[in-house]
Design a protein around this motif. Structure first.
Motif, PDB file in Angstrom:
ATOM      1  N   ALA A  13       9.494   9.152  -8.982  1.00  0.00           N
ATOM      2  CA  ALA A  13      10.239   8.858  -7.752  1.00  0.00           C
ATOM      3  C   ALA A  13       9.297   8.395  -6.648  1.00  0.00           C
ATOM      4  O   ALA A  13       8.095   8.689  -6.645  1.00  0.00           O
ATOM      5  CB  ALA A  13      11.011  10.085  -7.311  1.00  0.00           C
ATOM      6  N   ARG A  14       9.883   7.679  -5.698  1.00  0.00           N
ATOM      7  CA  ARG A  14       9.110   7.170  -4.569  1.00  0.00           C
ATOM      8  C   ARG A  14       9.798   7.567  -3.274  1.00  0.00           C
ATOM      9  O   ARG A  14      11.005   7.357  -3.107  1.00  0.00           O
ATOM     10  CB  ARG A  14       9.011   5.644  -4.662  1.00  0.00           C
ATOM     11  CG  ARG A  14       8.113   5.005  -3.621  1.00  0.00           C
ATOM     12  CD  ARG A  14       7.783   3.573  -3.981  1.00  0.00           C
ATOM     13  NE  ARG A  14       8.964   2.717  -3.979  1.00  0.00           N
ATOM     14  CZ  ARG A  14       9.264   1.859  -2.989  1.00  0.00           C
ATOM     15  NH1 ARG A  14       8.491   1.783  -1.931  1.00  0.00           N
ATOM     16  NH2 ARG A  14      10.331   1.091  -3.074  1.00  0.00           N
ATOM     17  N   ALA A  15       9.042   8.174  -2.362  1.00  0.00           N
ATOM     18  CA  ALA A  15       9.556   8.521  -1.037  1.00  0.00           C
ATOM     19  C   ALA A  15       9.085   7.456  -0.048  1.00  0.00           C
ATOM     20  O   ALA A  15       7.891   7.152   0.023  1.00  0.00           O
ATOM     21  CB  ALA A  15       9.064   9.898  -0.622  1.00  0.00           C
ATOM     22  N   TYR A  16      10.007   6.894   0.715  1.00  0.00           N
ATOM     23  CA  TYR A  16       9.633   5.831   1.642  1.00  0.00           C
ATOM     24  C   TYR A  16      10.702   5.674   2.708  1.00  0.00           C
ATOM     25  O   TYR A  16      11.841   6.156   2.553  1.00  0.00           O
ATOM     26  CB  TYR A  16       9.428   4.513   0.902  1.00  0.00           C
ATOM     27  CG  TYR A  16      10.675   3.967   0.212  1.00  0.00           C
ATOM     28  CD1 TYR A  16      11.532   3.074   0.859  1.00  0.00           C
ATOM     29  CD2 TYR A  16      10.990   4.344  -1.089  1.00  0.00           C
ATOM     30  CE1 TYR A  16      12.661   2.573   0.230  1.00  0.00           C
ATOM     31  CE2 TYR A  16      12.112   3.852  -1.728  1.00  0.00           C
ATOM     32  CZ  TYR A  16      12.948   2.966  -1.063  1.00  0.00           C
ATOM     33  OH  TYR A  16      14.079   2.481  -1.697  1.00  0.00           O
ATOM     34  N   PRO A  17      10.389   4.994   3.822  1.00  0.00           N
ATOM     35  CA  PRO A  17      11.395   4.691   4.844  1.00  0.00           C
ATOM     36  C   PRO A  17      12.196   3.452   4.440  1.00  0.00           C
ATOM     37  O   PRO A  17      11.623   2.373   4.268  1.00  0.00           O
ATOM     38  CB  PRO A  17      10.570   4.454   6.104  1.00  0.00           C
ATOM     39  CG  PRO A  17       9.237   4.003   5.606  1.00  0.00           C
ATOM     40  CD  PRO A  17       9.021   4.646   4.270  1.00  0.00           C
ATOM     41  N   LEU A  18      13.478   3.615   4.275  1.00  0.00           N
ATOM     42  CA  LEU A  18      14.360   2.502   3.926  1.00  0.00           C
ATOM     43  C   LEU A  18      14.726   1.759   5.208  1.00  0.00           C
ATOM     44  O   LEU A  18      15.345   2.337   6.116  1.00  0.00           O
ATOM     45  CB  LEU A  18      15.618   3.033   3.237  1.00  0.00           C
ATOM     46  CG  LEU A  18      16.680   1.998   2.864  1.00  0.00           C
ATOM     47  CD1 LEU A  18      16.180   1.093   1.737  1.00  0.00           C
ATOM     48  CD2 LEU A  18      17.987   2.694   2.452  1.00  0.00           C
ATOM     49  N   ARG A  19      14.353   0.498   5.287  1.00  0.00           N
ATOM     50  CA  ARG A  19      14.639  -0.297   6.482  1.00  0.00           C
ATOM     51  C   ARG A  19      16.033  -0.903   6.374  1.00  0.00           C
ATOM     52  O   ARG A  19      16.339  -1.599   5.404  1.00  0.00           O
ATOM     53  CB  ARG A  19      13.595  -1.395   6.653  1.00  0.00           C
ATOM     54  CG  ARG A  19      12.198  -0.847   6.906  1.00  0.00           C
ATOM     55  CD  ARG A  19      11.162  -1.938   7.007  1.00  0.00           C
ATOM     56  NE  ARG A  19       9.825  -1.395   7.251  1.00  0.00           N
ATOM     57  CZ  ARG A  19       8.717  -2.112   7.300  1.00  0.00           C
ATOM     58  NH1 ARG A  19       8.785  -3.437   7.113  1.00  0.00           N
ATOM     59  NH2 ARG A  19       7.555  -1.536   7.528  1.00  0.00           N
TER      60      ARG A  19
END
Length: 295
Positions: A13-19
């Protein structure tokens, strides 16, 4: 208290800010397992006092069944920014519009999108579907009822809202811990997050978000008839007991929606944390059954 699992997402899994067109939202995005045929994308909305980490234990079993899972912190929840004091920013319609922006921003590559909301997240998901159902293949309401929460939970939410009006988030956390803390409304009963992680989540959540969504939980009208008119498949999933919305109330809601109904043995308000494997199996079975059907 039972063993708790870390907030750490699974390795793939990848955690990131979804724009999105409505700002950035913190997500955990877990791909379909290697060698498994992709079947769809699941967007998951957490409950009151909760966060995307509440779905940690669902990512891998759903990935193994062919479903990419995207768990989202809503506006003002943990990793997603939002106003500290302006409750109007957290009106239910605003949060529903955020959901549409999130789905628009997720690259689904034409795959069907299944929307899942836990507790308060279920009522926000319902509002998003009522606003426009066209982006979604199905809606699952997990431990999320037809209208306002039970009287006992309303009393607890009122205590919290009163405390937040005069105390900082840090002071409220200290007070909760001193009381030995009770199960969170809409958050995980057991299984997700150690003490430090839960404290960080609490301090990262905006007080206006809690005050606004807490008020919504205590005043939400019954919109089941309105939802039943929407041409989507519905799934009502819960544990065998629930003090936020009594299980017979969820049974009746499922009948009114002509929904698929799952009761997960051994689970309470948070099947995703209490019994993640049978919960994931029930979810994937429901979505699999839709694969050859048309709206």
């Amino acid at each position: 208290m039972s063993r708790r699992v870390s907030f750490t997402p699974p390795p793939a899994a990848r955690a990131y800010p979804l724009r999105t067109a409505r700002g950035e939202f913190a997500v955990v995005d877990s791909p379909v397992a290697v060698g498994v045929e992709p079947k769809g994308v699941v967007v998951m909305l957490p409950g009151f006092t909760g966060s995307k980490e509440d779905f940690t234990l669902l990512h891998e079993p759903l990935s193994a069944r062919g479903y990419r899972t995207v768990a989202v912190d809503g506006r003002g929840q943990f990793g997603s920014d939002g106003p500290e004091t302006d409750e109007s920013a957290y009106a239910q319609e605003e949060l529903a519009r955020d959901v549409h922006a999130q789905v628009d921003a997720v690259d689904t590559v034409g795959a069907p999108v299944h929307l899942l909301g836990h507790s308060c997240g279920g009522q926000i998901a319902r509002a998003a579907v009522l606003l426009d159902h066209s982006p979604f293949r199905s809606l699952t309401l997990m431990s999320s009822g037809p209208a306002q929460i039970s009287d006992s939970q309303q009393q607890r939410v009122k205590l919290l809202r009163d405390a937040l009006a005069v105390m900082s988030m840090a002071k409220v956390w200290e007070a909760i811990q001193a009381m030995g803390p009770p199960e969170e409304v809409g958050g995980p009963a057991v299984g997700i997050g150690d003490a430090d992680q839960l404290r960080r989540r609490w301090l990262g959540t905006k007080p206006a978000q809690l005050r606004a969504t807490g008020h919504q939980l205590c005043t939400e009208p019954d919109r089941v008839a309105e939802l039943a008119a929407v041409p989507l498949p519905f799934h009502v999933l819960s544990g065998t007991s629930d003090d936020t919305w009594p299980v017979p109330l969820l049974d009746d809601m499922a009948v009114r929606l002509h929904a698929h109904r799952t009761v997960v043995p051994g689970a309470e308000h948070s099947p995703n944390a209490d019994q993640p494997l049978p919960t994931a199996q029930a979810l994937a079975d429901f979505w699999d059954d839709l694969a050859d059907t048309r709206r």
